[in-house]
Design an enzyme around this catalytic site. Structure first.
Site, short mmCIF file in Angstrom:
data_model
loop_
_atom_site.label_atom_id
_atom_site.label_comp_id
_atom_site.label_asym_id
_atom_site.label_seq_id
_atom_site.Cartn_x
_atom_site.Cartn_y
_atom_site.Cartn_z
N GLY A 43 0.84 -1.18 0.00
CA GLY A 43 0.00 0.00 0.00
C GLY A 43 0.88 1.24 0.00
N GLN A 103 3.13 9.95 1.47
CA GLN A 103 4.45 9.29 1.51
C GLN A 103 5.35 9.71 0.35
OE1 GLN A 103 2.64 5.17 2.25
NE2 GLN A 103 4.62 5.02 3.24
N CYS A 157 6.33 -0.45 7.05
CA CYS A 157 5.92 0.73 6.30
C CYS A 157 7.09 1.15 5.43
CB CYS A 157 5.56 1.86 7.28
SG CYS A 157 5.06 3.39 6.47
N LEU A 158 6.80 1.51 4.20
CA LEU A 158 7.87 1.93 3.30
C LEU A 158 8.54 3.21 3.79
CD1 LEU A 158 6.16 1.16 -0.14
CD2 LEU A 158 7.77 -0.27 1.15
N HIS A 193 -3.91 1.23 7.99
CA HIS A 193 -2.54 1.74 7.96
C HIS A 193 -2.43 2.90 6.96
CE1 HIS A 193 1.99 1.10 7.94
NE2 HIS A 193 1.80 1.86 6.88
N GLU A 194 -2.98 2.69 5.75
CA GLU A 194 -2.89 3.75 4.73
C GLU A 194 -3.75 4.95 5.13
OE1 GLU A 194 -0.53 3.43 2.82
OE2 GLU A 194 -0.27 1.28 3.11
N HIS A 253 -2.01 7.27 7.35
CA HIS A 253 -1.05 8.17 6.68
C HIS A 253 -1.73 9.49 6.27
CE1 HIS A 253 2.73 6.03 6.26
NE2 HIS A 253 2.14 4.94 5.81
NI NI Z 1 3.00 3.05 5.66
#
Ligand code: NI
Length: 179
Positions: free
Chosen positions: A46, A51, A99-100, A141-142, A145
C-alpha cells in the site's frame, strides 16, 4: 515515475492531508500512476500520497501475493480518493506491520478487526466495502497516513518494535527490504 518515499522524521508525513477537489484533474492520474510504480518498485502492499510528499487524501493498496508479507491473503488492488473509515468492532487484533516510510523495521500493532470503508474511485464512482483481518489492517494503515499517523505511534508494547533481521532472524524478509 518512481518517486522518493519520505521516511519517518520528515514533517510532511505528519500533516493531515487535504481532500481531492477535482477527481478528473489529469495531474491526479499522473500522481496515481507514480504511486503504483513507486509501490511496486518497493514491493509495498500500500502507499498513501503523503508518503511521496503529495498532501492529498489519496491511497492505493492491494496485491495477489507479496514477498514482504508472504503469509498474507490477497487484498483487491484498489485506488481510493477521499476515503472514509467506520470501525465495526471494538475488538482489536495484533499484527506485524511495516511501512515503506520506516524501512527495515516491523512493529506489532493492535487494530480493530472489522471495518467498513469506502471512497471515490478513479472513474468517479464510489466504493464501499467491509473488510477484516489483514485487508482491514492495510486499509487502516494507509488511512492513518492521510491523518499524519505512522504505525509506530499505534504500537502499545514497544518491546515488539524493531529491525526485521533482529526480530525475525530466520526469515528472508530483511533481504527483501534491502532490495
Ligand atoms: Ni506506511
Amino acid at each position: 515515475m518512481i518517486r522518493e518515499i519520505l521516511r519517518m522524521g520528515d514533517p510532511r508525513l505528519l500533516r493531515v492531508a487535504k481532500p481531492v477537489e477535482d477527481i478528473h484533474d489529469p495531474a491526479l492520474r499522473a500522481i496515481i500512476a507514480d504511486m503504483y510504480e513507486t509501490m511496486h518498485a518497493a514491493n509495498g502492499v500500500g502507499l498513501a500520497a503523503p508518503q511521496i510528499g503529495v498532501e492529498l487524501r489519496l491511497m492505493i493498496f492491494g496485491f495477489d501475493a507479496n514477498p514482504r508479507y508472504p503469509d498474507a491473503p490477497p487484498v483487491p488492488v484498489t485506488t481510493l480518493i477521499n476515503p472514509w473509515l467506520e470501525v465495526l468492532t471494538v475488538e482489536t487484533e495484533d499484527g506485524w506491520e511495516g511501512c515503506l516510510s520506516v524501512p527495515g523495521m516491523r512493529g506489532l500493532v493492535p487494530r480493530p478487526r472489522r471495518i467498513h470503508y469506502g471512497g471515490i474511485l478513479e472513474d468517479g464512482g464510489s466504493l464501499t466495502r467491509e473488510a477484516e483481518g489483514f485487508h482491514a489492517r492495510v486499509f487502516q494503515h494507509e488511512f492513518d497516513h492521510l491523518n499524519g499517523v505512522l504505525y509506530p505511534q499505534r504500537i502499545r508494547d514497544m518491546t515488539k518494535f524493531g529491525f526485521i533481521d533482529a526480530l525475525f532472524p530466520d526469515s528472508n524478509l530483511a533481504t527483501l527490504e534491502a532490495e
